[in-house]
Design a protein around this motif. Structure first.
Motif, short mmCIF file in Angstrom:
data_model
loop_
_atom_site.label_atom_id
_atom_site.label_comp_id
_atom_site.label_asym_id
_atom_site.label_seq_id
_atom_site.Cartn_x
_atom_site.Cartn_y
_atom_site.Cartn_z
N LEU A 95 0.83 -1.21 0.00
CA LEU A 95 0.00 0.00 0.00
C LEU A 95 0.87 1.25 0.00
O LEU A 95 0.66 2.18 -0.79
N ASN A 96 1.85 1.26 0.88
CA ASN A 96 2.77 2.40 0.96
C ASN A 96 3.45 2.67 -0.37
O ASN A 96 3.50 3.80 -0.84
N TYR A 99 1.07 3.76 -3.25
CA TYR A 99 0.61 5.13 -3.02
C TYR A 99 1.70 6.12 -3.41
O TYR A 99 1.45 7.10 -4.12
N MET A 100 2.92 5.86 -2.98
CA MET A 100 4.00 6.79 -3.27
C MET A 100 4.29 6.84 -4.78
O MET A 100 4.56 7.91 -5.32
N VAL A 102 2.11 6.39 -7.16
CA VAL A 102 1.04 7.19 -7.75
C VAL A 102 1.29 8.67 -7.52
O VAL A 102 1.15 9.50 -8.42
N VAL A 103 1.72 9.01 -6.28
CA VAL A 103 1.98 10.42 -5.97
C VAL A 103 3.11 10.95 -6.85
O VAL A 103 3.06 12.08 -7.34
N TYR A 140 10.59 9.20 0.19
CA TYR A 140 9.87 8.27 1.07
C TYR A 140 9.97 6.85 0.50
O TYR A 140 10.25 5.89 1.23
N ILE B 25 -4.70 7.52 0.63
CA ILE B 25 -5.08 6.46 -0.30
C ILE B 25 -6.57 6.53 -0.67
O ILE B 25 -6.90 6.58 -1.86
N LEU B 43 -3.53 16.26 -6.18
CA LEU B 43 -2.29 16.67 -5.51
C LEU B 43 -2.23 18.17 -5.33
O LEU B 43 -1.71 18.67 -4.34
#
Lengths: 161, 426
Positions: A95-96, A99-100, A102-103, A140, B25, B43
């Motif tokens: 998940l982490n 998510y990162m 995608v960011v 991250y 999320i 964002l």
């Protein structure tokens, strides 16, 4: 190489933090005592504040100090079989990481799309405001993967999330 | 969709993911599933959430409080508060509360109070052989005065989310903060014989004068910050920056600050700032989505249909906030709950400034309770006892805290009189 990265990760954010303080103190000083008001100082400090918020998330991840609520997980982890606990651990990592990723992608899109927009006071491209988001997320992500490497492959570190 | 998002949020929180990720999320999932929402704008909303002038005060207030702890300002404040309290039974417990009130006038977060001043208080009280329950309990409870008496970090966040004047919010906190101190003092007074609180020896008159003289520059910090804000000389953000400079100068003059300890202080402040701000950023997108889905309006309709009397709604909101405070982080809760709850309470006729105080008081009480209590965690580290011991020690101090909470709810004048006096009636 890794040492240089660690040094940069830590001291770049500290430097930015100090710069904000200096800019803000100078602004008050000039306004109160010399009667001069800058147009750029507030915008600059605000942008730098956004910068430290995002850029330093990797460093805070390294210290394992992001705010999280661990009590449920610790309580549950004691009661379930080890294999299940490992599964939960992998799920959290996935998940982490997703998510990162995608960011990072969305952050790059946002930065590139806003190249032509200029800020109202300093007239700099908004690219420089938004690029801190993918940079921070990448930091991250790096820490997350570094952590997995040490926990799962070298086995010389305790599990942290 | 919103319901699914909320469930997902709680599942991720329970899994122990960082709060910013757990909020982020579900928000990004919503953005992907909503065809009218351009993905990367999600964002942009996060960045916009932290790109505000008022939130710029947060790093400064954190840094200022930490600089005062390392620079020796805090020690001198504590010493000056001890003047004249030596022979009173349980004197140090009152000193503890009084020092927290003064420190609250310079710092905006409970953890700065618990971690810095708390360490000094606990050491002094243990040396004087106080009951450990009292030592830890009064230190923990009095640190909550920090975010109530201005300046206050949660108030800055609330002011941004609720579009309320931060100066007014600051002024509103003064009387409730004083009430907290008084009610805790009353509790200490009533426990003084039962817990057999010790008293200390006499000090000479000269020692008293010296302690006061040494503390004057430190006490002047309060004048700079609050005087500057309420007179309109500085904005809260500027006052915070000036407080940093002043604390730094004092640290250098007192010779308590070295280059290493300065950098260490900046590093700690940086970490605390990022912890708070990244949650604000992630929560900004979430609350933006709540607004798009018109959740506040829907909840309000629900409340109106229920046809409850006003006090009942307020009571339910308070209970909800206390429960949320048990599990959630203060800043995240403010960001997620204020957009939903504020329209409801204003429809009943509660002032947004008063509600700000109510929500912050509720949520900071939650920082004293497990499973998620930041003050508990900090104090268990400082006092070197388990989190459970700290939690048990503060239990009795919930009585004064809840009494003050009730009064702030019931009497709007407590929070509104002073801001109206300073800034005029709105």
């Amino acid at each position: 190489m890794f040492k240089v990265y660690e040094w940069l990760e830590e001291y770049f954010a500290i430097l930015v933090f100090l710069v904000i303080c200096i800019v803000m103190i100078l602004q008050v000083f000039f306004r109160l005592f010399l009667g001069i008001a800058f147009s750029w100082s507030i915008e600059l400090s605000q942008y730098l504040n956004v910068w430290i918020t995002f850029v330093a998330i990797g460093y805070v991840r390294k210290l394992n100090s992001h705010i999280k609520i661990e009590m449920f997980y610790d309580w549950v982890a004691k009661k379930i079989p080890v294999s299940f606990e490992r599964g939960l651990f992998v799920l959290k990592k996935v998940l982490n990481i997703v998510y990162m990723l995608v960011v990072i992608i969305l952050g790059l899109q946002l930065s590139i799309r806003s190249v032509n927009f200029r800020s109202s006071a300093m007239q700099i491209s908004q690219f420089w405001l938004y690029i801190c988001v993918p940079i921070g997320a990448a930091g991250y992500l790096f820490r997350e993967i570094h952590d997995i490497y040490h926990v799962a492959i070298k086995k010389d570190q305790e599990v942290t999330v | 969709m919103i319901g699914f998002m909320t469930i997902l949020l709680f599942v991720f929180l329970a899994l122990g993911l960082p709060v910013a990720v757990a909020v982020g999320i579900p928000s990004l999932l919503y953005v992907f599933f909503d065809p009218t929402f351009v993905n990367f704008v999600g964002l942009q909303r996060m960045v916009a959430g932290v790109n505000t002038y008022s939130l710029l005060a947060i790093p400064f207030f954190i840094l200022a409080a930490n600089l005062m702890n390392t620079g020796g300002v805090t020690t001198r404040i504590f010493d000056s508060c001890r003047i004249g309290m030596g022979r009173i039974k349980g004197g140090l417990a009152y000193v503890n509360i009084l020092a927290s009130v003064i420190f609250a006038g310079m710092s905006g977060a409970a953890i700065a109070d618990a971690g810095g001043l708390g360490a000094i208080e606990i050491k002094a009280m243990r040396e004087s052989k106080y009951d450990d329950r009292m030592t830890i309990g009064v230190t923990a409870a009095s640190s909550l005065i920090g975010p109530i008496i201005p300046p206050s970090m949660p108030m800055v966040v609330y002011g941004v989310v609720a579009s309320a004047s931060i100066g007014r919010l600051f002024a509103a906190g003064v009387i409730p903060g004083a009430l907290m101190a008084i009610s805790m003092g009353v509790l200490v007074f009533s426990l003084r014989n039962r817990w057999n609180l010790p008293s200390e020896g006499k000090t000479t008159f000269k020692a008293k004068v010296v302690a006061f003289w040494k503390a004057i520059p430190s006490l002047f910090t309060v004048v700079i910050i609050l005087g500057g804000i309420f007179s309109g000389w500085f904005t809260p953000t500027e006052a915070a920056a000036i407080a940093c400079l002043y604390a730094l100068i004092l640290g250098l003059v007192y010779k308590d600050m070295t280059w290493e300890s300065f950098i260490q202080t900046v590093r700690e402040s940086l970490v605390t700032t990022v912890q708070v701000m990244i949650i604000v950023a992630a929560a900004a997108l979430f609350s933006n989505i709540l607004a798009r889905e018109q959740v506040p309006q829907k909840v309000m309709l629900l409340v109106q249909r229920a046809n409850m009397p006003g006090w009942m709604v307020i009571l339910l909101i308070n209970i909800l906030l206390l429960i949320v405070g048990l599990f959630m982080e203060t800043v995240a809760s403010i960001n997620l709950l204020v957009p939903v709850l504020l329209p409801i309470v204003t429809a009943i006729g509660m002032d947004p400034i008063q509600f700000g105080l109510v929500i912050i008081l509720n949520l900071v009480i939650g920082t004293l309770t497990p499973p998620f209590g930041t003050v508990l965690f900090v104090l268990s580290g400082v006092a070197k006892v388990s989190v459970e011991t700290v939690a048990r020690s503060v239990l009795i101090f919930f009585i004064p805290l809840l009494v003050v909470l009730f009064m702030v709810n019931a009497f709007p004048g407590l929070s509104l009189w002073l801001p109206n006096l300073i800034f005029g009636i709105q």
